[in-house]
Design a protein around this motif. Structure first.
Motif, PDB file in Angstrom:
ATOM      1  N   ALA A  76      92.866  34.937   4.790  1.00  0.00           N
ATOM      2  CA  ALA A  76      91.824  35.370   6.006  1.00  0.00           C
ATOM      3  C   ALA A  76      91.340  34.092   6.091  1.00  0.00           C
ATOM      4  N   ASN A  77      90.883  33.227   5.059  1.00  0.00           N
ATOM      5  CA  ASN A  77      89.890  32.025   5.385  1.00  0.00           C
ATOM      6  C   ASN A  77      90.703  30.903   5.884  1.00  0.00           C
ATOM      7  N   GLY A  78      91.967  30.913   5.918  1.00  0.00           N
ATOM      8  CA  GLY A  78      92.945  29.963   6.587  1.00  0.00           C
ATOM      9  C   GLY A  78      93.258  28.883   5.613  1.00  0.00           C
ATOM     10  N   VAL A  79      93.245  29.017   4.227  1.00  0.00           N
ATOM     11  CA  VAL A  79      93.968  28.290   3.334  1.00  0.00           C
ATOM     12  C   VAL A  79      95.334  28.661   3.277  1.00  0.00           C
ATOM     13  N   LEU A  80      95.943  29.596   3.352  1.00  0.00           N
ATOM     14  CA  LEU A  80      97.158  30.026   3.437  1.00  0.00           C
ATOM     15  C   LEU A  80      97.440  30.577   5.131  1.00  0.00           C
ATOM     16  N   PRO A  81      98.599  30.420   5.353  1.00  0.00           N
ATOM     17  CA  PRO A  81      98.833  31.151   6.641  1.00  0.00           C
ATOM     18  C   PRO A  81      98.492  32.571   6.934  1.00  0.00           C
ATOM     19  N   LYS A  82      98.094  32.987   8.158  1.00  0.00           N
ATOM     20  CA  LYS A  82      97.644  34.417   8.237  1.00  0.00           C
ATOM     21  C   LYS A  82      98.850  35.274   8.105  1.00  0.00           C
ATOM     22  N   VAL A  83      98.857  36.426   7.267  1.00  0.00           N
ATOM     23  CA  VAL A  83      99.691  37.157   7.079  1.00  0.00           C
ATOM     24  C   VAL A  83      99.723  38.429   7.949  1.00  0.00           C
ATOM     25  N   ASP A  84     100.793  38.983   8.169  1.00  0.00           N
ATOM     26  CA  ASP A  84     100.813  40.134   9.204  1.00  0.00           C
ATOM     27  C   ASP A  84     100.179  41.410   8.655  1.00  0.00           C
ATOM     28  N   TYR A  85     100.450  41.643   7.242  1.00  0.00           N
ATOM     29  CA  TYR A  85      99.828  42.698   6.740  1.00  0.00           C
ATOM     30  C   TYR A  85      99.568  42.554   5.285  1.00  0.00           C
ATOM     31  N   ALA A  86      98.668  43.375   4.798  1.00  0.00           N
ATOM     32  CA  ALA A  86      98.627  43.399   3.259  1.00  0.00           C
ATOM     33  C   ALA A  86      98.796  44.885   2.815  1.00  0.00           C
ATOM     34  N   ILE A  87      99.614  45.217   1.685  1.00  0.00           N
ATOM     35  CA  ILE A  87     100.061  46.535   1.426  1.00  0.00           C
ATOM     36  C   ILE A  87      99.281  46.724  -0.032  1.00  0.00           C
ATOM     37  N   ARG A 113      86.639  45.702   4.862  1.00  0.00           N
ATOM     38  CA  ARG A 113      85.569  45.635   5.839  1.00  0.00           C
ATOM     39  C   ARG A 113      85.215  44.274   6.033  1.00  0.00           C
ATOM     40  N   GLU A 114      85.007  43.634   4.896  1.00  0.00           N
ATOM     41  CA  GLU A 114      84.555  42.202   4.915  1.00  0.00           C
ATOM     42  C   GLU A 114      85.404  40.905   5.051  1.00  0.00           C
ATOM     43  N   VAL A 115      86.639  41.111   4.501  1.00  0.00           N
ATOM     44  CA  VAL A 115      87.722  40.034   4.351  1.00  0.00           C
ATOM     45  C   VAL A 115      88.889  40.322   5.518  1.00  0.00           C
ATOM     46  N   ALA A 116      89.610  41.455   5.305  1.00  0.00           N
ATOM     47  CA  ALA A 116      90.616  41.577   6.255  1.00  0.00           C
ATOM     48  C   ALA A 116      90.532  41.965   7.600  1.00  0.00           C
ATOM     49  N   ALA A 117      89.441  42.937   7.992  1.00  0.00           N
ATOM     50  CA  ALA A 117      89.180  43.251   9.283  1.00  0.00           C
ATOM     51  C   ALA A 117      88.807  42.129  10.151  1.00  0.00           C
TER      52      ALA A 117
END
Length: 286
Positions: free
Chosen positions: A6-17, A37-41
């Motif tokens: 979410a913070n761009g250190v790693l590539p943006k993932v399509d989903y978290a499960i 609410r605070e990180v993923a969305a």
């Protein structure tokens, strides 16, 4: 990994499960809501919650096939052992695979073409690099970003702390037999409702699984949640031995689980609670 993505250190993932066993501590569900609410969305990353049912309810329901938890057993002849662990596969891995197939638009039993797959990130740090394994299906290819970053567990804790997430709770079933004394004490001392829940469950599984009892099968032994094989509300969870204290200081690693239990919680592809089953299932006829 979600925060790093979410913070761009790693590539943006399509989903978290998140694989929900239905019996997580309330703090885990509250933390998951906060992460969403605070990180993923804000980062546009959907969190998908998957489930194969409620493991507690299923274990006590004679109409359901029970995916065995790794319970501590005392057999009639006095010998001690543990039942096999099927819960991780049934309540975490299977529902994740089912969701992945849906995302690929090849639901079971459709055959997935060889060139169709997902890259699945598994959160194993350098402390346990030996647990980094390939997936057992071709349509899921495992990657271990924390190892790629050369991050230890301590690095993860520091990063979470910097984000105001130092209170991240361990995800595992409320009544997981791999809890250490510290975890059992935490439940007892912080949540009377959850403590009563696990004590009642411990008593309910004593004489075998619900289906076996309903069918009148001969018992093979008694089952317990605590490693002492004593009823949970009587188990010596307040006792910290010298060896256990040394384990807290990383001086006696082999004794560490007695006090802290499984440190990293219950991960679908990295459960540290690997044991040899003493018998196939508890409460079934020999």
């Amino acid at each position: 990994m979600l925060a790093l993505s979410a913070n761009g250190v790693l590539p943006k993932v399509d989903y978290a499960i998140f694989a929900d066993t239905g019996w997580e501590p309330r703090t885990v569900y509250a933390h998951l809501d906060r992460l969403e609410r605070e990180v993923a969305a804000p980062a546009g990353i959907p969190i998908l919650r998957v489930s194969a049912g409620n493991i507690r309810n299923d274990a006590l329901n004679p109409e359901r096939r029970f995916a065995s938890m790794p319970l501590y057993i005392r057999n009639p002849d006095g010998k001690e052992g543990m039942t096999r662990r099927q819960c991780t596969g049934e309540y975490k891995i299977k529902p994740i695979k089912k969701k992945v197939r849906e995302l690929l638009e090849y639901p079971y039993p459709q055959r997935i073409p060889k060139d169709v797959f997902v890259e699945q990130w598994v959160g194993i740090s350098t402390d346990e690099f030996h647990r980094a394994k390939d997936s057992d299906v071709k349509y899921m290819r495992n990657r271990h970003p924390l190892i790629d970053l050369d991050w230890s567990r301590a690095d993860c804790v520091r990063y979470l702390t910097s984000l105001g997430l130092a209170d991240t709770p361990k995800s595992s079933c409320l009544g997981c037999p791999f809890h250490g004394n510290a975890q059992w004490r935490h439940i007892r001392d912080t949540s009377a409702v959850e403590w009563r829940d696990v004590v009642e469950f411990d008593a309910a599984i004593r004489k075998g699984n619900a289906r076996a009892n309903a069918e009148g099968n001969m018992l093979l032994g008694e089952a317990y949640l605590h490693r002492s094989r004593i009823p949970l509300d009587q188990a010596p969870i307040d006792h910290v031995t010298a060896a256990e204290q040394a384990a807290l200081q990383d001086e006696l690693a082999d004794e560490q689980d007695a006090e802290l239990g499984v440190l990293n919680g219950c991960s679908p592809w990295a459960c540290r609670g690997e044991v040899e089953a003493a018998q196939g299932d508890f409460g079934l006829a020999a």
